[in-house]
Structure formats: structure tokens, C-alpha cells
Design an enzyme around this catalytic site. Structure first.
Site, PDB file in Angstrom:
ATOM      1  N   HIS A  55      -1.033 -15.073   5.413  1.00 26.57           N
ATOM      2  CA  HIS A  55       0.196 -15.268   4.620  1.00 26.57           C
ATOM      3  C   HIS A  55       0.933 -13.945   4.506  1.00 26.57           C
ATOM      4  O   HIS A  55       0.420 -12.899   4.893  1.00 26.57           O
ATOM      5  CB  HIS A  55      -0.099 -15.910   3.272  1.00 26.57           C
ATOM      6  CG  HIS A  55      -0.892 -15.076   2.299  1.00 26.57           C
ATOM      7  ND1 HIS A  55      -2.184 -14.677   2.539  1.00 26.57           N
ATOM      8  CD2 HIS A  55      -0.559 -14.560   1.085  1.00 26.57           C
ATOM      9  CE1 HIS A  55      -2.614 -13.969   1.504  1.00 26.57           C
ATOM     10  NE2 HIS A  55      -1.647 -13.871   0.620  1.00 26.57           N
ATOM     11  N   HIS A  57       1.981 -11.856   2.145  1.00 29.90           N
ATOM     12  CA  HIS A  57       1.891 -10.804   1.124  1.00 29.90           C
ATOM     13  C   HIS A  57       1.532  -9.450   1.751  1.00 29.90           C
ATOM     14  O   HIS A  57       0.724  -9.373   2.681  1.00 29.90           O
ATOM     15  CB  HIS A  57       0.864 -11.182   0.057  1.00 29.90           C
ATOM     16  CG  HIS A  57       1.371 -12.236  -0.885  1.00 29.90           C
ATOM     17  ND1 HIS A  57       0.541 -13.053  -1.612  1.00 29.90           N
ATOM     18  CD2 HIS A  57       2.647 -12.601  -1.208  1.00 29.90           C
ATOM     19  CE1 HIS A  57       1.280 -13.886  -2.356  1.00 29.90           C
ATOM     20  NE2 HIS A  57       2.554 -13.634  -2.120  1.00 29.90           N
ATOM     21  N   ASP A  59      -0.282  -7.014   0.929  1.00 36.34           N
ATOM     22  CA  ASP A  59      -1.676  -6.570   1.010  1.00 36.34           C
ATOM     23  C   ASP A  59      -2.463  -7.308   2.095  1.00 36.34           C
ATOM     24  O   ASP A  59      -3.660  -7.075   2.265  1.00 36.34           O
ATOM     25  CB  ASP A  59      -2.370  -6.680  -0.367  1.00 36.34           C
ATOM     26  CG  ASP A  59      -2.443  -8.100  -0.887  1.00 36.34           C
ATOM     27  OD1 ASP A  59      -1.483  -8.876  -0.684  1.00 36.34           O
ATOM     28  OD2 ASP A  59      -3.463  -8.441  -1.508  1.00 36.34           O
ATOM     29  N   HIS A  60      -1.784  -8.162   2.846  1.00 36.77           N
ATOM     30  CA  HIS A  60      -2.404  -8.855   3.986  1.00 36.77           C
ATOM     31  C   HIS A  60      -1.738  -8.513   5.319  1.00 36.77           C
ATOM     32  O   HIS A  60      -2.346  -8.701   6.366  1.00 36.77           O
ATOM     33  CB  HIS A  60      -2.394 -10.376   3.766  1.00 36.77           C
ATOM     34  CG  HIS A  60      -3.263 -10.784   2.615  1.00 36.77           C
ATOM     35  ND1 HIS A  60      -4.477 -11.394   2.776  1.00 36.77           N
ATOM     36  CD2 HIS A  60      -3.105 -10.600   1.281  1.00 36.77           C
ATOM     37  CE1 HIS A  60      -5.036 -11.588   1.582  1.00 36.77           C
ATOM     38  NE2 HIS A  60      -4.219 -11.122   0.662  1.00 36.77           N
ATOM     39  N   HIS A 113      -0.905 -21.061  -2.764  1.00 34.55           N
ATOM     40  CA  HIS A 113      -0.712 -19.652  -3.137  1.00 34.55           C
ATOM     41  C   HIS A 113       0.679 -19.201  -2.672  1.00 34.55           C
ATOM     42  O   HIS A 113       1.428 -18.604  -3.428  1.00 34.55           O
ATOM     43  CB  HIS A 113      -1.811 -18.829  -2.487  1.00 34.55           C
ATOM     44  CG  HIS A 113      -1.722 -17.352  -2.716  1.00 34.55           C
ATOM     45  ND1 HIS A 113      -1.829 -16.775  -3.964  1.00 34.55           N
ATOM     46  CD2 HIS A 113      -1.538 -16.313  -1.843  1.00 34.55           C
ATOM     47  CE1 HIS A 113      -1.712 -15.457  -3.844  1.00 34.55           C
ATOM     48  NE2 HIS A 113      -1.535 -15.157  -2.572  1.00 34.55           N
ATOM     49  N   ASP A 130      -5.856 -16.007   0.651  1.00 34.51           N
ATOM     50  CA  ASP A 130      -5.839 -16.033  -0.816  1.00 34.51           C
ATOM     51  C   ASP A 130      -5.724 -17.459  -1.342  1.00 34.51           C
ATOM     52  O   ASP A 130      -5.255 -17.668  -2.464  1.00 34.51           O
ATOM     53  CB  ASP A 130      -4.653 -15.212  -1.353  1.00 34.51           C
ATOM     54  CG  ASP A 130      -4.862 -13.714  -1.210  1.00 34.51           C
ATOM     55  OD1 ASP A 130      -5.938 -13.290  -0.745  1.00 34.51           O
ATOM     56  OD2 ASP A 130      -3.939 -12.961  -1.568  1.00 34.51           O
ATOM     57  N   HIS A 168     -10.233 -11.215  -0.831  1.00 33.40           N
ATOM     58  CA  HIS A 168     -10.488 -10.234  -1.895  1.00 33.40           C
ATOM     59  C   HIS A 168     -11.914 -10.339  -2.420  1.00 33.40           C
ATOM     60  O   HIS A 168     -12.530 -11.405  -2.385  1.00 33.40           O
ATOM     61  CB  HIS A 168      -9.546 -10.472  -3.088  1.00 33.40           C
ATOM     62  CG  HIS A 168      -8.106 -10.184  -2.809  1.00 33.40           C
ATOM     63  ND1 HIS A 168      -7.532  -8.955  -3.055  1.00 33.40           N
ATOM     64  CD2 HIS A 168      -7.123 -10.958  -2.314  1.00 33.40           C
ATOM     65  CE1 HIS A 168      -6.251  -8.997  -2.728  1.00 33.40           C
ATOM     66  NE2 HIS A 168      -5.966 -10.206  -2.265  1.00 33.40           N
TER      67      HIS A 168
HETATM   68 ZN   LIG Z   1      -1.631 -13.243  -1.497  1.00 37.88          ZN
END
Ligand SMILES: [Zn+2]
Length: 256
Positions: A55, A57, A59-60, A113, A130, A168
Site C-alpha cells: 500500500h 503509506h 513507511d512502506h 486500512h 497493514d 509492523h
Molecule cells: Zn499503512
């Protein structure tokens, strides 16, 4: 077919960049930061062959550009203009191979999400980003409780021994909440002991399995009387369907 392993590389605060590797090559899932990936690939003398994104985001996907500067590789991800580096946009049911490792992945669209979140399933592994965490699920940033419920329900139909690699290290905090939702769940207590032991040694608690999630994850146990009762107490009313139960415990966990 080559032998491969799956290595967790830590990135940012508590992300894992799951790295599929053999003696020569590596593919990475959700590189939120290029640096730990680059350091690992260089020190192990590995050639990057693919990037997979679940996805959009940061942090990915934040490490995509940095890695592509060094290795020109295909980037598999959702149809979403917010991930500019994706070269192989994928839809529900599409398949692709990582021939270096002899793995074929199937793509699941699992919104909740985010609206375009996907998962990769192959080789007995599920990369769930996530959406599904060990003992939890992602926050509903762009999706509805129904979407999350349908996505989780779909993942729970995979074989129990499917290894679940999520984005995570949230397991211990998720267990704290799950115990509040389901205090009598013995599997949860056993998992807590095991997870604490791993974290005390600074080891990952992942991968989980689909079977473990069915036993411990309140967000997939929304038909269990104890979870329904806890959701009713939180919502101060009688919730009579699994989607409403999921919505209530997701809201409860946001402020837990
Ligand atoms: Zn995420």
C-alpha cells in the site's frame, strides 16, 4: 527451484522490510527506508531483483526510489497513482512469479486500512502489509468496517499453516488489547508468554500463521461470544452483526 529464506530487516520505528533471499538475489516487501535494505544487500553481496508494495503509506514505499537508483527492478504494487514507482500494477486474482526463488504470488485486494491495499500470497506465505497484523488489524484510514471485515474474512480462508508476514512489530501491544476484549482466551496467554520471550531477546514475533490468528485475533473472532460481549460493553448497546462488532472494537482500540 532455488532455496530461499525470508529475513526481517528493521526500518523506521517498528516496520519490517521482509526480504526474500537466496545466495545471490533478494526481493523486498515494503521498503519504507532504503538504507537498511541497501546496507544488508551490500554486506551480503546480494542483487535486488524485485520490490513489492502492499500500500501507498510512506513507511512502506519510502525506500523505493533510493533502491531503484541502484537497482533497476520491477516494482509490483496496487493500482494507485500515489505510488509513482510501481511498474507492474496488479489487480485481484492476478499472478506473477519471482523465478529466482521459484515463487508464484497471487494478489488479493484487501481494502480497509487503505482503499487500494493488496496482499501477496504464495509459497505458503502471506505478505499482509497493514491489513492483518499478529493479533490485530490496521486502522481504517480509508476503508469501512465492512471492507476490513470482508478482507480479514477472506484471508482467514487461507490454509491454517500459511505464514503471515505483516508490516509492523505490534504483537505485544495488540495482545494487551486482545486480552481486554477476550480475557479468558488461553491461546492468547500462551502467545503472550512466547512473544514476550522473543521480544526480551530482541527477536521478531513474526511470522504469525493464519491458524494462530484464528485463535487469538479479536478482529477475526467477531463471532465469538466473549468478543461480542466486550464490544457490546464498549458500545453500550447490543450489536447483532460481525461488522458492527468489528467497528466497535476497532474504535475501542483506537483509544485503548
Ligand atoms: Zn499503512
Amino acid at each position: 527451484m532455488s532455496r530461499y529464506g525470508v529475513i526481517p530487516l528493521r526500518a523506521l520505528a517498528d516496520n519490517y522490510v521482509w526480504t526474500i533471499r537466496d545466495a545471490r538475489c533478494a526481493a523486498v516487501v515494503d521498503p519504507g527506508d532504503a538504507r537498511p535494505v541497501r546496507d544488508y544487500l551490500r554486506s551480503e553481496k546480494l542483487e535486488l531483483v524485485a520490490i513489492l508494495n502492499t500500500h501507498h503509506h510512506a513507511d512502506h514505499v519510502g525506500g523505493n526510489a533510493g533502491l531503484l537508483g541502484e537497482w533497476k527492478v520491477p516494482v509490483y504494487g496496487p493500482h494507485d497513482e500515489r505510488i509513482g514507482e510501481v511498474t507492474q500494477p496488479l489487480r485481484e486474482g492476478e499472478r506473477f512469479a519471482l523465478p529466482h526463488f521459484g515463487i508464484e504470488f497471487e494478489v488479493f485486494e484487501i481494502p480497509g486500512h487503505t482503499r487500494s491495499h493488496i496482499a501477496f500470497y504464495g509459497g505458503g506465505m502471506l505478505f499482509s502489509g497493514d491489513t492483518l497484523f499478529a493479533v490485530g488489524c490496521g486502522r481504517l484510514f480509508e476503508g469501512t468496517p465492512r471492507q476490513m471485515h470482508d478482507s480479514l474474512t477472506r484471508l482467514m480462508r487461507l490454509p491454517d499453516d500459511t505464514r503471515v508476514y505483516c508490516g509492523h512489530e505490534y504483537t505485544l501491544s495488540n495482545i494487551r488489547f486482545a486480552k481486554a476484549a477476550e480475557p479468558e482466551n488461553a491461546a492468547l496467554r500462551e502467545l503472550e508468554t512466547r512473544a514476550k520471550g522473543l521480544r526480551d531477546q530482541d527477536l521478531p514475533t513474526l511470522p504469525s500463521t493464519i491458524g494462530q490468528e484464528k485463535m487469538t485475533n479479536p478482529f477475526v473472532r467477531v463471532r465469538e461470544p466473549a468478543v461480542i460481549a466486550a464490544a457490546n460493553r464498549y458500545a453500550r448497546k447490543t450489536l447483532d452483526d460481525p461488522v458492527s462488532v468489528l467497528a466497535a472494537i476497532r474504535e475501542w482500540k483506537n483509544s485503548f
